[in-house]
Scaffold this active site. Structure first.
Site, PDB file in Angstrom:
ATOM      1  N   GLU A 173      -0.926  -7.431 -50.611  1.00 59.17           N
ATOM      2  CA  GLU A 173      -0.569  -8.671 -50.321  1.00 59.17           C
ATOM      3  C   GLU A 173      -1.304  -9.597 -49.414  1.00 59.17           C
ATOM      4  O   GLU A 173      -1.069 -10.234 -48.642  1.00 59.17           O
ATOM      5  CB  GLU A 173       0.874  -8.663 -49.402  1.00 59.17           C
ATOM      6  N   GLU A 292       6.749  -3.829 -55.408  1.00 61.31           N
ATOM      7  CA  GLU A 292       7.577  -3.907 -54.241  1.00 61.31           C
ATOM      8  C   GLU A 292       8.900  -4.610 -54.636  1.00 61.31           C
ATOM      9  O   GLU A 292       8.606  -5.829 -54.896  1.00 61.31           O
ATOM     10  CB  GLU A 292       6.914  -4.412 -52.933  1.00 61.31           C
TER      11      GLU A 292
END
Ligand code: AHR
Length: 508
Positions: A173, A292
């Protein structure tokens, strides 16, 4: 009863399902590792301190890859802290989750645990506070046979054979301002490219996942993918997607429609990959790693309380969402969405696996149990292998706050190696049962004229969308035998109860 139909044809195939879409994730976060998979002193701990009851539950899920060690955690992590004699490993402040990481469980221990679960490790490197040099070093440590500084260090640390880690994430991320070492798309694309190059020079057999957006709601979404891929397209293999959903207002129809957002997200990222491919006149196809996904919102308030009581503890009880029945239905629709996109999504990770936004919960010193979301994942992972079929669904639809034309019946179909066809189906209707006609005529055996027969109808249903499983009541939401139906001339007619997850297994 309302009616809907699913038309299947063995010739209409989306693509081969990569088993890695049934991956999961263990981060050094909360009680995922300490108190989750690892609890020396627990009556069911093995000789290495791993809980055998947890391993058994993970094995039932049949998880081919487990992403590790983060997550946000990895962006401040030094891999060298996690190898060598445990007594010499440093304790570190983890600035992602404001806890103390003791490094009792590290790379070797996790690789051992994954092997016990029949899973491969998907290893994330730190591209937050660190860079290409440390990435190169850990690939050498994990995968080089020997005769160099880091491979010899691995051998000295007890692993004569390479750990053979095939799948690597280039950070986590990196588009998110909350991330240690957050970068712009240009900065990240450049470093990802240089890191990818040298990691593959150490071991050309590895595959690499570049960070896409941490959610489709990010202001930089789209531009991030295009810009960073313009830098690193030729040296990476997959782009990551992350997405969590919540239902804080109790709007069940709107919540159950969220898988439509996921579908849109996947199609958009695939289109951007192809746009960059076009711009570069490249022959290579970059695919997607949805590494995710889950529901995450139940524990938000509780986490603030945990931190108020004191930061820097070890294994604080963070992100311990207790999942309810409607969460299981959305998880089912998410799995259906992954199957619809099997031609582009080659890896996906249910985030996470134990205690932290997880299908499996444990009590320190106590038992372990399956949350509601455990069940659709178990069914899809065990029965959803083979080829994803193009299921043409004709269903009544509804409108909600964010979507129009949401089909009440959501379905995907999988053709198994053994000629079986499994239909996964969610009924999003709060009140109505459906009579579902499934056209299976193309699977009729040409010689014998025998059509597929319904072997099993597995049903997950509860009258209460808020029903949960607990240690005391672990079977409150659990699969049962569904009402099934008849198959006549290759057409099945099955009853699909209101608000339900269904697995229909047709066999020759
Ligand atoms: O899975 C929990 C967290 O969610 C991960 O650490 C991070 O990557 C994401 O924001």
């Amino acid at each position: 009863m309302k009616k809907a139909s699913v038309t299947l044809d063995k010739a209409y195939q989306i693509g081969r399902i990569d088993p890695r879409i049934y991956g999961s994730f263990i981060e050094h976060l909360g009680r995922a590792v300490y108190g989750g998979i690892y609890e020396p002193g627990h009556p069911l701990a093995d000789e290495k301190g791993f809980r055998k009851d947890v391993i058994e539950m993970v094995r039932k899920l049949n998880v081919p890859v487990v992403r590790y060690p983060g997550g946000n955690f990895v962006s401040g992590f030094n891999w060298e802290d996690s190898v060598g004699p445990v007594s010499e490993r440093p304790k570190r402040l983890d600035l992602a989750w404001f806890t103390t990481e003791t490094n009792e469980v590290g790379l070797h221990e996790f690789a051992d645990w994954a092997a016990k679960c029949d899973s491969q490790v998907m290893y994330a490197i730190n591209l937050g506070t660190r860079g290409p040099e440390q990435a190169r070093d850990i690939v050498e440590y994990a995968n080089h046979p020997g005769g160099s500084k880091f491979s010899d260090m691995r051998i000295k640390n007890g692993a004569k054979d390479p750990l053979n880690i095939k799948l690597w994430c280039l950070g986590n991320e990196m588009d998110g301002p909350w991330q240690m070492g957050h970068k712009t798309a240009e900065e990240y694309g450049r470093v990802a490219n240089e890191t990818a190059k040298i990691m593959k020079w150490v071991d050309p057999s590895i595959e690499l996942v570049a960070c896409g957006s941490s959610g489709s709601g990010m202001p930089t979404f789209g531009d991030w993918e295009y810009t960073m891929l313009s830098e690193c397209y030729e040296n990476i293999d997959y782009v990551s997607l992350h997405r969590y959903y919540g239902n804080p207002t109790g709007d069940t129809p709107g919540f159950l429609a969220r898988s439509m957002d996921m579908d849109e997200f996947i199609r958009t990222v695939a289109a951007i990959c192809d746009a960059v491919k076009g711009k570069k006149h490249s022959k290579k196809q970059v695919n997607l790693s949805f590494d995710e996904w889950n529901v995450w919102y139940h524990s938000n308030q509780q986490d603030q309380e945990v931190w108020k009581q004191g930061k820097w503890g070890r294994a604080l009880p963070l992100l311990e969402d207790v999942y309810n029945f409607e969460d299981a239905l959305l998880a089912g629709s998410i799995l259906i969405t992954l199957l619809h996109n099997a031609d582009r999504v080659k890896i996906a990770c249910l985030a996470q696996l134990v205690n932290v936004i997880a299908p499996i919960m444990t009590r320190n010193g106590g038992g372990c149990w399956a949350q509601t979301i455990y069940w659709p994942f178990l069914h899809a992972s065990n029965f959803g292998r083979g080829t994803s079929l193009n299921a043409i669904v004709d269903s009544p639809v509804y409108d909600c706050a964010d979507y129009v034309n949401v089909p009440y019946i959501d379905a995907a179909a999988v053709l198994g190696e053994d000629g079986s066809v499994t239909v996964f189906c969610v009924n999003r209707d709060l009140k109505e049962d459906y009579e579902l006609e499934i056209d299976l005529r193309s699977f009729t055996d040409e010689k014998t004229q025998k059509s597929l027969q319904l072997q099993e109808h597995i049903l997950l249903h509860n009258d209460d969308v808020n029903a949960v499983n607990t240690e005391e009541n672990p079977d409150n939401v659990r699969p049962a035998v569904g009402p099934g139906g008849a198959v006549d001339g290759g057409r099945a007619c099955i009853r699909i109860p209101a608000l339900s997850w269904n697995v229909l297994r047709f066999v020759p």
